[in-house]
Enzyme design. Structure first.
Site, PDB file in Angstrom:
ATOM      1  N   ARG A 101      82.000  22.571  19.485  1.00  0.00           N
ATOM      2  CA  ARG A 101      81.153  21.368  19.561  1.00  0.00           C
ATOM      3  C   ARG A 101      81.994  20.284  20.215  1.00  0.00           C
ATOM      4  O   ARG A 101      83.040  19.901  19.698  1.00  0.00           O
ATOM      5  CB  ARG A 101      80.707  20.938  18.161  1.00  0.00           C
ATOM      6  CG  ARG A 101      80.120  19.538  18.153  1.00  0.00           C
ATOM      7  CD  ARG A 101      79.423  19.181  16.872  1.00  0.00           C
ATOM      8  NE  ARG A 101      78.143  19.871  16.771  1.00  0.00           N
ATOM      9  CZ  ARG A 101      77.159  19.509  15.959  1.00  0.00           C
ATOM     10  NH1 ARG A 101      77.295  18.464  15.177  1.00  0.00           N
ATOM     11  NH2 ARG A 101      76.031  20.192  15.927  1.00  0.00           N
ATOM     12  N   HIS A 128      72.021  21.818  23.198  1.00  0.00           N
ATOM     13  CA  HIS A 128      72.236  22.223  21.798  1.00  0.00           C
ATOM     14  C   HIS A 128      71.483  23.547  21.603  1.00  0.00           C
ATOM     15  O   HIS A 128      70.477  23.613  20.892  1.00  0.00           O
ATOM     16  CB  HIS A 128      71.720  21.133  20.856  1.00  0.00           C
ATOM     17  CG  HIS A 128      72.223  21.233  19.450  1.00  0.00           C
ATOM     18  ND1 HIS A 128      73.080  22.233  19.022  1.00  0.00           N
ATOM     19  CD2 HIS A 128      71.994  20.453  18.355  1.00  0.00           C
ATOM     20  CE1 HIS A 128      73.347  22.048  17.741  1.00  0.00           C
ATOM     21  NE2 HIS A 128      72.699  20.994  17.313  1.00  0.00           N
ATOM     22  N   GLN A 131      70.524  25.037  18.070  1.00  0.00           N
ATOM     23  CA  GLN A 131      69.450  24.304  17.396  1.00  0.00           C
ATOM     24  C   GLN A 131      68.088  24.712  17.930  1.00  0.00           C
ATOM     25  O   GLN A 131      67.134  24.912  17.184  1.00  0.00           O
ATOM     26  CB  GLN A 131      69.653  22.796  17.593  1.00  0.00           C
ATOM     27  CG  GLN A 131      68.585  21.950  16.931  1.00  0.00           C
ATOM     28  CD  GLN A 131      68.693  21.955  15.416  1.00  0.00           C
ATOM     29  OE1 GLN A 131      69.752  21.662  14.871  1.00  0.00           O
ATOM     30  NE2 GLN A 131      67.609  22.287  14.727  1.00  0.00           N
ATOM     31  N   ASP A 218      64.435  13.279  17.557  1.00  0.00           N
ATOM     32  CA  ASP A 218      65.890  13.347  17.334  1.00  0.00           C
ATOM     33  C   ASP A 218      66.384  11.900  17.304  1.00  0.00           C
ATOM     34  O   ASP A 218      65.648  10.976  17.679  1.00  0.00           O
ATOM     35  CB  ASP A 218      66.542  14.149  18.486  1.00  0.00           C
ATOM     36  CG  ASP A 218      68.051  14.277  18.372  1.00  0.00           C
ATOM     37  OD1 ASP A 218      68.582  14.132  17.251  1.00  0.00           O
ATOM     38  OD2 ASP A 218      68.707  14.512  19.410  1.00  0.00           O
ATOM     39  N   CYS A 257      65.924  17.896  14.171  1.00  0.00           N
ATOM     40  CA  CYS A 257      67.132  18.717  14.036  1.00  0.00           C
ATOM     41  C   CYS A 257      68.051  18.196  12.939  1.00  0.00           C
ATOM     42  O   CYS A 257      68.889  18.934  12.450  1.00  0.00           O
ATOM     43  CB  CYS A 257      67.864  18.788  15.372  1.00  0.00           C
ATOM     44  SG  CYS A 257      68.438  17.186  15.988  1.00  0.00           S
ATOM     45  N   ARG A 285      69.053  27.577  11.133  1.00  0.00           N
ATOM     46  CA  ARG A 285      70.303  27.558  11.896  1.00  0.00           C
ATOM     47  C   ARG A 285      71.150  28.761  11.511  1.00  0.00           C
ATOM     48  O   ARG A 285      71.736  29.429  12.362  1.00  0.00           O
ATOM     49  CB  ARG A 285      71.082  26.255  11.612  1.00  0.00           C
ATOM     50  CG  ARG A 285      70.387  24.973  12.057  1.00  0.00           C
ATOM     51  CD  ARG A 285      70.250  24.916  13.559  1.00  0.00           C
ATOM     52  NE  ARG A 285      71.542  25.071  14.218  1.00  0.00           N
ATOM     53  CZ  ARG A 285      72.432  24.084  14.377  1.00  0.00           C
ATOM     54  NH1 ARG A 285      72.157  22.864  13.970  1.00  0.00           N
ATOM     55  NH2 ARG A 285      73.591  24.308  14.977  1.00  0.00           N
TER      56      ARG A 285
HETATM   57  N1   CP Z   1      71.375  19.535  13.756  1.00  0.00           N
HETATM   58  C1   CP Z   1      72.725  19.608  13.746  1.00  0.00           C
HETATM   59  O1   CP Z   1      73.343  20.133  14.688  1.00  0.00           O
HETATM   60  O2   CP Z   1      73.288  19.095  12.635  1.00  0.00           O
HETATM   61  P1   CP Z   1      74.839  18.820  12.407  1.00  0.00           P
HETATM   62  O3   CP Z   1      75.239  17.738  13.377  1.00  0.00           O
HETATM   63  O4   CP Z   1      74.945  18.399  10.972  1.00  0.00           O
HETATM   64  O5   CP Z   1      75.602  20.086  12.679  1.00  0.00           O
HETATM   65  N1  NVA Z   2      71.268  14.432  19.932  1.00  0.00           N
HETATM   66  C1  NVA Z   2      72.003  14.489  18.701  1.00  0.00           C
HETATM   67  C2  NVA Z   2      71.833  15.808  18.032  1.00  0.00           C
HETATM   68  C3  NVA Z   2      72.491  15.912  16.694  1.00  0.00           C
HETATM   69  C4  NVA Z   2      72.360  17.261  16.074  1.00  0.00           C
HETATM   70  C5  NVA Z   2      73.456  14.205  18.967  1.00  0.00           C
HETATM   71  O1  NVA Z   2      74.000  14.712  19.957  1.00  0.00           O
HETATM   72  O2  NVA Z   2      74.071  13.470  18.175  1.00  0.00           O
END
Ligand code: CP
Ligand code: NVA
Length: 299
Positions: A101, A128, A131, A218, A257, A285
């Site tokens: 990530r 993502h 997700q 989101d 999400c 997930r």
């Molecule tokens: N939706 C999601 O990716 O959640 P986190 O940021 O908690 O991993």
């Molecule tokens: N768009 C958001 C998604 C979080 C799961 C971010 O990148 O923070």
């Protein structure tokens, strides 16, 4: 499939196979009888916060027989500026796969190339994919299929979530309506590359929500944008609230999400009314990512 770096690079067949596998793994629950990751260590490099992604990957890797090794950027030399390609060449010699990530998509691409081990994108600024696979699984479970359904995305029109949803629509052919402020819409260059007539972009959230079977939203400020408070000012009309949902199909579902910011992109009332599906989405997930891990471990 050697890596899972984006929805963009997946075919419809690959998406469907992953979802079929996720359904089977979900039905089996818990420890997978075949333990496809037995004896394997999978690194998890996170340079952004996470609850769902981290926990679901750690649990999923264990349930498949492997050992997850969580590495926050503060724990490893990457956080002090060691290049991703050097990190990749070290880890590639020691672990069996890696989940990342981070911010730049190119870092995940580079890691995959330089490490030579299966690499999974656990969220970048561009996509993502894990997700979206969990979201598609949820749509399948609750609505039966996405075929003939209208999916609306209300909010930031050019975030990792929207980009992955747009690629999913391109690959799977469902109707996707994205409503976003004029300044937060996909670029013309991106839309030309996407080349998907079934994806429409509007500044009118009511138009996007009209008759929709799935309303998706989101955060307005993604990770890394926390200091861009002025960005939020453009998003007021794009809140998912009861009056917007009055335009949707009577049997609509709401996806988020998570994490959710109540009073911003979604109201407390809407989130709690649709909590069953939203937390089913969060649970998915785990199942979707186990399917990804099994597919990559098979290679
Ligand atoms: N939706 C999601 O990716 O959640 P986190 O940021 O908690 O991993
Ligand atoms: N768009 C958001 C998604 C979080 C799961 C971010 O990148 O923070």
């Amino acid at each position: 499939m050697k890596h899972l770096l984006s929805i963009e690079e997946l075919s419809a067949d690959q998406i469907n196979l992953l979802l079929d596998s996720a359904v089977r793994l979900k039905a089996e629950r818990g420890y997978h009888s075949e333990q496809p990751l037995a004896g394997q260590t999978w690194a998890m490099i996170f340079t952004k916060s996470s609850t769902r992604t981290r926990v679901s990957f750690e649990v999923g890797i264990r349930e498949l027989g492997g050992f997850p090794m969580f590495l926050s950027k503060n724990d490893i030399q990457l956080g002090r500026g060691e290049p991703i390609k050097d990190t990749a060449r070290v880890l590639g010699r020691m672990v069996h796969g890696c989940i990342i990530r981070t911010f730049a998509q190119q870092d995940v691409v580079d890691f995959a190339e330089y490490s030579g081990i299966p690499t999974i994108n656990a969220l970048t600024d561009d996509e993502h994919p894990c997700q979206i696979l969990a979201d598609l699984l949820t749509v399948k479970e609750v609505l039966g299929s996405w075929e003939g359904k209208k999916i609306a995305f209300i909010g930031d029109g050019f975030s990792n979530m929207t980009i992955s949803w747009m690629w999913a629509a391109k690959k799977l052919g469902f109707e996707l309506a994205v409503a976003a402020p004029a300044t937060f819409q996909p670029t013309a260059e991106f839309l030309a590359k996407l080349d998907a007539p079934n994806v429409t972009i509007t500044t009118d959230p009511v138009l996007a929500a009209k008759g929709a079977h799935v309303i998706n939203t989101d955060v307005w400020l993604s990770m890394g944008q926390e200091d861009q408070k002025d960005k939020e000012e453009a998003f007021g009309p794009f809140q998912v609230n009861a009056s917007l949902l009055a335009n949707a199909d009577p049997d609509h579902i709401v996806l988020h999400c998570l994490p959710a910011y109540r009073g911003k992109e979604i109201t407390e009332e809407v989130l709690e009314k649709h909590a069953d599906v939203i937390f089913q989405e969060a649970e998915n997930r785990l199942h979707a990512q186990k399917a990804i891990l099994v597919a990559l471990a098979e290679k």
